[in-house]
Design an enzyme around this catalytic site. Structure first.
Site, PDB file in Angstrom:
ATOM      1  N   LYS A  76     116.052  33.077  66.632  1.00 48.69           N
ATOM      2  CA  LYS A  76     117.343  32.632  67.163  1.00 48.69           C
ATOM      3  C   LYS A  76     117.505  31.176  66.795  1.00 48.69           C
ATOM      4  O   LYS A  76     116.515  30.447  66.615  1.00 48.69           O
ATOM      5  CB  LYS A  76     117.380  32.758  68.691  1.00 48.69           C
ATOM      6  CG  LYS A  76     118.779  32.837  69.249  1.00 48.69           C
ATOM      7  CD  LYS A  76     119.314  34.238  69.086  1.00 48.69           C
ATOM      8  CE  LYS A  76     120.664  34.430  69.725  1.00 48.69           C
ATOM      9  NZ  LYS A  76     120.963  35.869  69.829  1.00 48.69           N
TER      10      LYS A  76
HETATM   11  N1  GLU Z   1     123.580  37.461  67.934  1.00 50.48           N
HETATM   12  C1  GLU Z   1     123.488  38.883  67.961  1.00 50.48           C
HETATM   13  C2  GLU Z   1     122.446  39.346  68.958  1.00 50.48           C
HETATM   14  O1  GLU Z   1     122.104  38.642  69.879  1.00 50.48           O
HETATM   15  C3  GLU Z   1     123.311  39.490  66.580  1.00 50.48           C
HETATM   16  C4  GLU Z   1     122.061  39.115  65.868  1.00 50.48           C
HETATM   17  C5  GLU Z   1     122.012  39.575  64.433  1.00 50.48           C
HETATM   18  O2  GLU Z   1     122.878  40.341  64.006  1.00 50.48           O
HETATM   19  O3  GLU Z   1     121.101  39.129  63.736  1.00 50.48           O
HETATM   20  O4  GLU Z   1     121.978  40.443  68.905  1.00 50.48           O
END
Ligand code: GLU
Length: 424
Positions: free
Chosen positions: A114
């Protein structure tokens, strides 16, 4: 159960403490060795950067950004980039850990990551956000890439942010690299169906969870917290499935109508005004009250830590489906379990986004594009398959859906790690 001590063990109620408590619960169920548990509680790599910004008026500002790569055992790291004034390193660590479990649970071949920049994007122009994005991307460039770590949108970022990231990465590499980020515009190697994928997945799983409790869409009411990338589509798809959506909120306020909100009209109001507040087809409601409404289904689709030990005793929904990451604290989980509220955890319920991110990466790497019905059918199959697998695991072992989902995911990551072996 083993005790995990690391440099950054959080003890107060923070998303990281919640994520670690959930891991500890799953580790206890699995009888995970302490060394492995400690490894999985700790990110593999963390990068913190400062991002100087030349503002439109010529002055200079400075932001802090992070990219945390929690795990690579099953493949490249994967996860969104968040722009929010609340971003801090511990929050990004928690969100990265949840990404690892989410990817493992849905069996997409990634680890978890993240990123975040501590900035309120609403206070900056598009040109300023472009400069922040390009500088942040160039600072984390050595650790990202289609085979290393693949960012995507999250709170405060969108397909334009991903287009700037892809361009910055590509210019530095000397050629266009479509697979470095997902959630791109369709015209630039994005996937059809990506924008609505998280919401579609939430609703696929919500309808299955309601059915497991004997609830039919036509006689079901729902409240949705958040009207952004996840909540807005969830409200729309729930209404399309015949569910009566009685309340929605955003960061500015909430609206409710016991007979059901006209979701398309509400969407038009939000497009025109930027908020659900002031919608003529409903009454104003306090945002916090939405969580305690007498509805069948509650979809928290905003931020972490909104269902806590304080309000959980007053939750009247029969089913809670987590559109957001980490909306329920472990205390609240225990209280709601005691009140027979079925909580469908984030790592299952909101995994549709990363599933279609995976489809986007596969398509981009092969330069071969799927149709929207193909994307949606494959998404639904994965979401319902995961729902079945988690419910069966939970029933057989008498676990909550969260502990079942986390244990299944942790088992997969631990087994990949063990089979690869420890280097050196
Ligand atoms: N931000 C989204 C999540 O928390 C998508 C993450 C992604 O597609 O890599 O799942």
């Amino acid at each position: 159960m083993t005790t995990v001590t690391t440099d950054s063990t959080a003890t107060s109620a923070t998303p990281l403490a919640d994520a670690r408590a959930q891991l500890a619960e799953a580790a206890g169920v699995l009888g995970l060795p302490e060394g492995l548990h400690r490894m999985l509680a700790t990110p593999r790599r963390e990068v913190t950067v400062s991002i100087p910004l030349r503002r439109d008026d010529g002055s200079q500002d400075l932001f802090i950004g992070h990219r945390v790569q929690h795990n690579f055992s099953r493949g490249p790291a994967k996860g969104g980039i968040r722009y929010s004034p609340n971003v801090d390193l511990d929050e990004v660590r928690a969100l990265a850990m949840w990404m690892t479990w989410k990817c493992a649970l849905l069996d997409v071949p990634y680890g978890g990551a993240k990123g975040g920049v501590r900035i309120d994007p609403r206070s900056y122009s598009q040109a300023e956000l472009e400069r922040v994005t390009r500088r942040f991307t160039s600072e984390i460039l050595p650790v990202i890439g289609p085979e290393r770590d693949i960012p995507a949108p999250d709170i405060g970022t969108d397909e334009q942010t991903m287009a700037w990231m892809m361009d910055t990465y590509s210019v530095n590499r000397g050629h266009t690299v479509l697979g470095v980020v997902t959630g791109k515009p369709v015209s630039l190697g994005g996937s059809l169906g990506r924008a609505s994928s998280t919401s579609r997945g939430v609703v696929d799983v919500a309808l299955a969870a309601l059915e497991s409790r004997g609830l039919k869409p036509a006689t079901t009411t729902a409240a949705v917290q958040g009207f952004g990338k996840v909540g807005r589509g969830a409200a729309r798809f729930l209404a399309e499935a015949g569910v009566t959506v009685t309340a929605v909120s955003d960061q500015y306020g909430a609206v409710a109508s016991p007979s059901g909100l006209d979701v398309p009209a509400l969407e038009a109001h939000v497009d025109a005004t930027g908020s659900v507040v002031g919608f003529a087809g409903g009454d104003e409601l306090d945002g916090a009250e939405l969580l305690e409404l007498d509805v069948d289904l509650l979809v928290p689709a905003a931020v972490e830590g909104v269902l806590t030990r304080d309000n959980a005793p007053r939750v009247r929904a029969k089913v809670v489906v987590e559109g957001a990451n980490g909306p329920t604290t472990p205390d609240a989980d225990a209280i709601m379990a005691g009140n027979d509220v079925l909580v469908v955890p984030d790592i299952l319920a909101n995994a549709g986004g990363v599933v279609v991110s995976y489809f986007e990466w596969v398509q981009a790497n092969q330069a071969y594009w799927w149709t929207e019905p193909e994307v949606e059918a494959r998404l639904k199959q994965r979401m319902l398959g995961a729902w079945e697998a988690v419910s069966d695991y939970a029933t057989q072992r008498e676990l909550s859906l969260r502990t079942a989902a986390t244990a299944m995911a942790v088992e997969r990551v631990a087994s990949a790690h063990t089979q690869r072996g420890l280097y050196p």
